[in-house]
Design a protein around this motif. Structure first.
Motif, PDB file in Angstrom:
ATOM      1  N   GLY A  58       0.808  -1.219   0.000  1.00 23.51           N
ATOM      2  CA  GLY A  58       0.000   0.000   0.000  1.00 23.51           C
ATOM      3  C   GLY A  58       0.833   1.256   0.000  1.00 23.51           C
ATOM      4  O   GLY A  58       0.448   2.257   0.600  1.00 23.51           O
ATOM      5  N   ARG A  61       1.619   2.172   3.461  1.00 24.71           N
ATOM      6  CA  ARG A  61       0.485   2.439   4.359  1.00 24.71           C
ATOM      7  C   ARG A  61      -0.145   1.142   4.873  1.00 24.71           C
ATOM      8  O   ARG A  61      -0.772   1.128   5.913  1.00 24.71           O
ATOM      9  CB  ARG A  61      -0.568   3.286   3.646  1.00 24.71           C
ATOM     10  CG  ARG A  61      -0.078   4.700   3.286  1.00 24.71           C
ATOM     11  CD  ARG A  61      -1.153   5.465   2.543  1.00 24.71           C
ATOM     12  NE  ARG A  61      -1.536   4.789   1.310  1.00 24.71           N
ATOM     13  CZ  ARG A  61      -2.785   4.719   0.843  1.00 24.71           C
ATOM     14  NH1 ARG A  61      -3.770   5.267   1.530  1.00 24.71           N
ATOM     15  NH2 ARG A  61      -3.040   4.092  -0.283  1.00 24.71           N
ATOM     16  N   ASN A  63      -2.593  -1.887   3.532  1.00 23.26           N
ATOM     17  CA  ASN A  63      -4.011  -2.233   3.513  1.00 23.26           C
ATOM     18  C   ASN A  63      -4.137  -3.613   4.146  1.00 23.26           C
ATOM     19  O   ASN A  63      -4.090  -4.622   3.470  1.00 23.26           O
ATOM     20  CB  ASN A  63      -4.488  -2.211   2.057  1.00 23.26           C
ATOM     21  CG  ASN A  63      -5.899  -2.697   1.851  1.00 23.26           C
ATOM     22  OD1 ASN A  63      -6.273  -3.015   0.737  1.00 23.26           O
ATOM     23  ND2 ASN A  63      -6.686  -2.765   2.913  1.00 23.26           N
ATOM     24  N   ASN A  66      -9.611  -6.563   4.522  1.00 24.29           N
ATOM     25  CA  ASN A  66     -10.756  -6.018   3.802  1.00 24.29           C
ATOM     26  C   ASN A  66     -12.025  -6.409   4.544  1.00 24.29           C
ATOM     27  O   ASN A  66     -12.221  -7.577   4.881  1.00 24.29           O
ATOM     28  CB  ASN A  66     -10.800  -6.549   2.364  1.00 24.29           C
ATOM     29  CG  ASN A  66     -11.776  -5.768   1.507  1.00 24.29           C
ATOM     30  OD1 ASN A  66     -12.991  -5.823   1.714  1.00 24.29           O
ATOM     31  ND2 ASN A  66     -11.256  -5.024   0.539  1.00 24.29           N
ATOM     32  N   LYS A 106      -9.102   2.452   9.103  1.00 26.69           N
ATOM     33  CA  LYS A 106      -9.846   3.476   8.387  1.00 26.69           C
ATOM     34  C   LYS A 106     -10.148   2.935   6.996  1.00 26.69           C
ATOM     35  O   LYS A 106      -9.244   2.599   6.237  1.00 26.69           O
ATOM     36  CB  LYS A 106      -9.031   4.771   8.282  1.00 26.69           C
ATOM     37  CG  LYS A 106      -9.793   5.898   7.607  1.00 26.69           C
ATOM     38  CD  LYS A 106      -8.988   7.189   7.648  1.00 26.69           C
ATOM     39  CE  LYS A 106      -9.773   8.340   7.026  1.00 26.69           C
ATOM     40  NZ  LYS A 106      -9.001   9.618   7.073  1.00 26.69           N
ATOM     41  N   GLU A 107     -11.442   2.838   6.673  1.00 26.63           N
ATOM     42  CA  GLU A 107     -11.828   2.295   5.383  1.00 26.63           C
ATOM     43  C   GLU A 107     -11.597   3.322   4.285  1.00 26.63           C
ATOM     44  O   GLU A 107     -12.004   4.475   4.402  1.00 26.63           O
ATOM     45  CB  GLU A 107     -13.298   1.873   5.402  1.00 26.63           C
ATOM     46  CG  GLU A 107     -13.740   1.202   4.108  1.00 26.63           C
ATOM     47  CD  GLU A 107     -15.210   0.820   4.105  1.00 26.63           C
ATOM     48  OE1 GLU A 107     -15.670   0.324   3.064  1.00 26.63           O
ATOM     49  OE2 GLU A 107     -15.881   1.027   5.138  1.00 26.63           O
ATOM     50  N   LYS A 108     -10.950   2.885   3.229  1.00 21.96           N
ATOM     51  CA  LYS A 108     -10.715   3.773   2.078  1.00 21.96           C
ATOM     52  C   LYS A 108     -11.809   3.539   1.041  1.00 21.96           C
ATOM     53  O   LYS A 108     -12.801   4.240   0.998  1.00 21.96           O
ATOM     54  CB  LYS A 108      -9.327   3.520   1.495  1.00 21.96           C
ATOM     55  CG  LYS A 108      -8.191   3.895   2.446  1.00 21.96           C
ATOM     56  CD  LYS A 108      -8.093   5.400   2.663  1.00 21.96           C
ATOM     57  CE  LYS A 108      -6.891   5.751   3.516  1.00 21.96           C
ATOM     58  NZ  LYS A 108      -6.770   7.189   3.767  1.00 21.96           N
ATOM     59  N   THR A 109     -11.640   2.539   0.198  1.00 24.45           N
ATOM     60  CA  THR A 109     -12.652   2.195  -0.793  1.00 24.45           C
ATOM     61  C   THR A 109     -12.863   0.695  -0.818  1.00 24.45           C
ATOM     62  O   THR A 109     -11.939  -0.075  -0.544  1.00 24.45           O
ATOM     63  CB  THR A 109     -12.237   2.650  -2.209  1.00 24.45           C
ATOM     64  OG1 THR A 109     -10.968   2.056  -2.538  1.00 24.45           O
ATOM     65  CG2 THR A 109     -12.106   4.158  -2.292  1.00 24.45           C
ATOM     66  N   GLN A 112     -11.474  -1.651   1.889  1.00 22.91           N
ATOM     67  CA  GLN A 112     -10.036  -1.697   2.187  1.00 22.91           C
ATOM     68  C   GLN A 112      -9.745  -0.964   3.493  1.00 22.91           C
ATOM     69  O   GLN A 112     -10.092   0.204   3.644  1.00 22.91           O
ATOM     70  CB  GLN A 112      -9.248  -1.060   1.043  1.00 22.91           C
ATOM     71  CG  GLN A 112      -9.426  -1.775  -0.281  1.00 22.91           C
ATOM     72  CD  GLN A 112      -8.792  -1.031  -1.430  1.00 22.91           C
ATOM     73  OE1 GLN A 112      -7.876  -0.245  -1.243  1.00 22.91           O
ATOM     74  NE2 GLN A 112      -9.271  -1.269  -2.640  1.00 22.91           N
ATOM     75  N   PHE A 114      -7.059   0.491   6.209  1.00 20.78           N
ATOM     76  CA  PHE A 114      -5.691   0.964   6.430  1.00 20.78           C
ATOM     77  C   PHE A 114      -5.557   1.425   7.878  1.00 20.78           C
ATOM     78  O   PHE A 114      -6.546   1.826   8.504  1.00 20.78           O
ATOM     79  CB  PHE A 114      -5.378   2.137   5.506  1.00 20.78           C
ATOM     80  CG  PHE A 114      -5.239   1.774   4.060  1.00 20.78           C
ATOM     81  CD1 PHE A 114      -3.990   1.614   3.493  1.00 20.78           C
ATOM     82  CD2 PHE A 114      -6.363   1.608   3.261  1.00 20.78           C
ATOM     83  CE1 PHE A 114      -3.854   1.299   2.142  1.00 20.78           C
ATOM     84  CE2 PHE A 114      -6.248   1.288   1.915  1.00 20.78           C
ATOM     85  CZ  PHE A 114      -4.989   1.130   1.354  1.00 20.78           C
ATOM     86  N   ASP A 116      -5.307   3.851  10.749  1.00 19.01           N
ATOM     87  CA  ASP A 116      -5.683   5.260  10.848  1.00 19.01           C
ATOM     88  C   ASP A 116      -4.572   6.028  11.565  1.00 19.01           C
ATOM     89  O   ASP A 116      -4.314   5.824  12.752  1.00 19.01           O
ATOM     90  CB  ASP A 116      -6.996   5.399  11.613  1.00 19.01           C
ATOM     91  CG  ASP A 116      -7.554   6.813  11.555  1.00 19.01           C
ATOM     92  OD1 ASP A 116      -7.010   7.635  10.781  1.00 19.01           O
ATOM     93  OD2 ASP A 116      -8.527   7.095  12.273  1.00 19.01           O
ATOM     94  N   ASN A 119       1.110   3.478   9.888  1.00 21.13           N
ATOM     95  CA  ASN A 119       1.526   2.944   8.599  1.00 21.13           C
ATOM     96  C   ASN A 119       2.007   1.502   8.727  1.00 21.13           C
ATOM     97  O   ASN A 119       1.848   0.869   9.778  1.00 21.13           O
ATOM     98  CB  ASN A 119       2.620   3.835   7.992  1.00 21.13           C
ATOM     99  CG  ASN A 119       3.812   3.998   8.939  1.00 21.13           C
ATOM    100  OD1 ASN A 119       4.189   3.066   9.645  1.00 21.13           O
ATOM    101  ND2 ASN A 119       4.416   5.178   8.942  1.00 21.13           N
TER     102      ASN A 119
END
Length: 410
Positions: A58, A61, A63, A66, A106-109, A112, A114, A116, A119
């Motif tokens: 990522g 970062r 990911n 899911n 923290k949900e991205k799209t 996914q 990550f 918050d 890293n």
């Protein structure tokens, strides 16, 4: 040289309850989970640090799972094999595990998750600190040279570190050395070579989640669009994905292309809908009613980067007024926009692949424990097994689940 042979002379005490070869996602989780159960393990890692692939995931970062992960997002010759592991260790278990060590998701799209405000290094630090708390030893720069099965009751592992040959002994052995992608990060075929040496079946391997290349007469057309990204639906006769594609100077990349690549085979075409969820013919008809003198390029520019609109002139009359488009031209526009066909020449290989497709045949392993059926006490986990997930944290979820399952059975 990787060998496994029996030796009837058993000498010395065990160094650990298990030896884990490979301190990646699966191996690290296995060590931590074993620690919770009071089991001592030693991890051998050929790289100079644990979690090397986690650290670059990522873009640094990570990911790490899911939210929508189930066995349905995985490719395998046995599509049911992953069900047991995902029942034993769920996405909620992953989320709770990291939250317990200060990492919230923290949900991205598309589900996914990550860290918050943190890293990939923080993810690895969780494992190394917990391993230290439990007294689990991680030995880096360790090159395993020989594996010996002693008297049907233990494994002796010989490895080199700092120019010296060393030996460890344990009743259980776990191999979680990953797959072939990103060799510069220490990727290795260790698990596959070991499996072949001992007559375990291997499902044919190939790069997966990998960019696709375009050569020949269309190469320049794609190259001129390098850097442009478009939301599309990419499909073949087996599956479809709606995400962005990215044009590059050598072909196509981006999430949708990486996803479809796992299902693509050399020589096949893929279909691209350049305007999913809309109908270009209806949009043209609407434009005709509003302003028939409007150019097709003006309409296209509402949906695409100007470079892509201009490039479409190779196929379509983009500088023609919408009111003047013929029935044949409308049919061509509809087909081009909604069924743009691409026949990739190949892929960018393991250097650019995120994961490996194929691997150790799941029929060689217990789905409940991941123990090798023909070599008691030997376990395989993670990417080296013929289970490959989609892009977006799925393969990490598989690795965490494997680590947990194996630890319960050491």
């Amino acid at each position: 040289m990787l060998i496994l042979h029996k030796n009837n002379n058993i000498n010395g005490l065990m160094d650990a309850d298990a030896i884990i070869i490979g301190a990646g996602a699966c191996g690290l989780m296995c060590a931590v989970q074993a620690g919770y159960l009071g089991k001592k393990v030693i991890l051998l890692e050929k790289s100079d640090k644990p979690g090397a692939k986690i650290l670059i995931s990522g873009g640094g970062r990570c990911n790490y799972t899911n939210l929508f992960a189930t066995d349905e997002q995985f490719i395998s010759n046995n599509k049911h094999f992953s069900k047991s592991a995902f029942t034993q260790w769920t996405v909620d278990d992953t989320v709770s595990f990291f939250e317990a060590y200060g990492i919230t998701g923290k949900e991205k799209t598309l589900g996914q998750l990550f860290p918050d405000g943190k890293n990939a290094k923080d993810i690895v630090d969780v494992f190394t600190s917990v391993c230290a708390d439990f007294g689990q030893q991680i030995i880096c720069n360790a090159q395993v040279s020989e594996i010996e099965f002693v008297n049907d009751s233990s494994f002796t592992i010989k490895y080199e570190k700092g120019g010296k040959q060393r030996t460890l002994k344990a009743p259980k052995l776990v191999i979680t050395t990953g797959g072939l992608p990103i060799p510069k990060m220490g990727a290795t075929d260790f698990a596959l070579r070991f499996a072949r040496k001992h007559a375990l079946n291997i499902i044919e391997t190939a790069p997966a989640l990998v960019p696709l290349t375009i050569t020949g007469k269309d190469e320049d057309w794609y190259a001129q669009l390098s850097g442009n990204s478009v939301f599309c639906e990419v499909s073949n006769d087996r599956i479809s994905f709606e995400e962005n594609i990215l044009f590059t100077h050598w072909g196509l990349s981006g999430p949708a292309i990486l996803q479809i690549s796992s299902y693509w085979r050399r020589g096949e075409e893929i279909n691209i809908d350049l305007l999913p969820g809309k109908d270009i013919t209806s949009l043209i008809e609407e434009e005709r009613r509003v302003n028939g003198k409007s150019l097709l390029s003006t309409l296209f520019n509402r949906f695409y980067p100007k470079k892509l609109t201009d490039a479409m002139s190779k196929f379509l009359p983009i500088e023609k007024q919408v009111a003047s488009l013929t029935k044949a031209e409308l049919e061509l526009i509809h087909k081009t926009i909604h069924l743009f066909k691409v026949k990739p020449a190949g892929d960018k290989g393991y250097d650019k692949a995120e994961v490996m497709r194929g691997g150790i045949d799941t029929n060689e392993l217990s789905s409940k424990t991941l123990e090798c059926k023909n070599i008691p006490g030997l376990y395989f986990g993670g990417e080296c097994i013929d289970v490959t997930g989609w892009l977006g944290g799925y393969n990490f979820q598989w690795a965490w689940a494997n680590g947990y399952v194996i630890a319960q059975n050491l």
